[in-house]
Design a protein around this motif. Structure first.
Motif, short mmCIF file in Angstrom:
data_model
loop_
_atom_site.label_atom_id
_atom_site.label_comp_id
_atom_site.label_asym_id
_atom_site.label_seq_id
_atom_site.Cartn_x
_atom_site.Cartn_y
_atom_site.Cartn_z
N GLU A 5 -22.24 -29.11 13.21
CA GLU A 5 -23.54 -28.45 13.27
C GLU A 5 -23.45 -27.01 12.76
N THR A 6 -22.35 -26.33 13.09
CA THR A 6 -22.14 -24.97 12.62
C THR A 6 -22.02 -24.95 11.10
N LEU A 7 -21.25 -25.88 10.55
CA LEU A 7 -21.11 -25.95 9.09
C LEU A 7 -22.46 -26.25 8.43
N LYS A 8 -23.20 -27.19 8.98
CA LYS A 8 -24.49 -27.55 8.39
C LYS A 8 -25.49 -26.39 8.42
N GLY A 9 -25.33 -25.48 9.38
CA GLY A 9 -26.22 -24.33 9.48
C GLY A 9 -25.72 -23.08 8.78
N ALA A 10 -24.60 -23.18 8.08
CA ALA A 10 -24.00 -22.01 7.42
C ALA A 10 -24.85 -21.54 6.24
N GLU A 11 -24.69 -20.27 5.91
CA GLU A 11 -25.41 -19.71 4.76
C GLU A 11 -24.82 -20.20 3.44
N GLU A 12 -23.52 -20.38 3.40
CA GLU A 12 -22.85 -20.79 2.16
C GLU A 12 -23.07 -22.28 1.91
N GLU A 13 -23.53 -22.60 0.71
CA GLU A 13 -23.87 -23.98 0.35
C GLU A 13 -22.70 -24.93 0.50
N ARG A 14 -21.50 -24.50 0.12
CA ARG A 14 -20.33 -25.39 0.21
C ARG A 14 -20.01 -25.75 1.66
N LEU A 15 -20.23 -24.83 2.58
CA LEU A 15 -20.01 -25.14 3.99
C LEU A 15 -21.05 -26.13 4.50
N ARG A 16 -22.30 -25.95 4.07
CA ARG A 16 -23.35 -26.90 4.47
C ARG A 16 -23.03 -28.30 3.93
N GLU A 17 -22.57 -28.35 2.68
CA GLU A 17 -22.21 -29.63 2.07
C GLU A 17 -21.05 -30.28 2.84
N LEU A 18 -20.08 -29.48 3.22
CA LEU A 18 -18.95 -30.00 3.99
C LEU A 18 -19.43 -30.55 5.32
#
Length: 93
Positions: A5-18
């Motif tokens: 959930e933290t990754l999906k809410g990140a500002e960086e697109e690659r983290l959201r994708e991960l």
């Protein structure tokens, strides 16, 4: 998992994708990745590593280096390939 959930809410697109990619993986794979991340984070947070990375990689925090490294390793594992620029040929390095 809170990590996803933290990754999906990140500002960086690659983290959201991960985060989105990890969400679709099995619980066992998610648990394995989380264990690996915790193990690696522990090593990266030692005083010697912090002192070394802060002097030879200006502008990059230990966390930034770790996130970038782990993204590469995680994507490689999910793609059934070796991380980094290593090529695999017929099951051999």
């Amino acid at each position: 998992m809170d990590m996803i959930e933290t990754l999906k809410g990140a500002e960086e697109e690659r983290l959201r994708e991960l985060g989105n990619t990890l969400e679709s993986q099995s619980d066992n794979l998610q648990a394995s990745i989380a264990t690996t991340l915790r193990t690696q984070i522990e090593a990266w947070r030692t005083d010697d590593i912090i002192a070394t990375t802060s002097t030879n990689t200006p502008g990059w925090s230990v966390e930034e280096i770790l996130v970038r490294d782990n993204m590469g390793v995680t994507f490689a594992a999910m793609s059934d390939r070796l991380p980094g620029g290593i090529l695999q040929h017929r099951g051999k390095l």
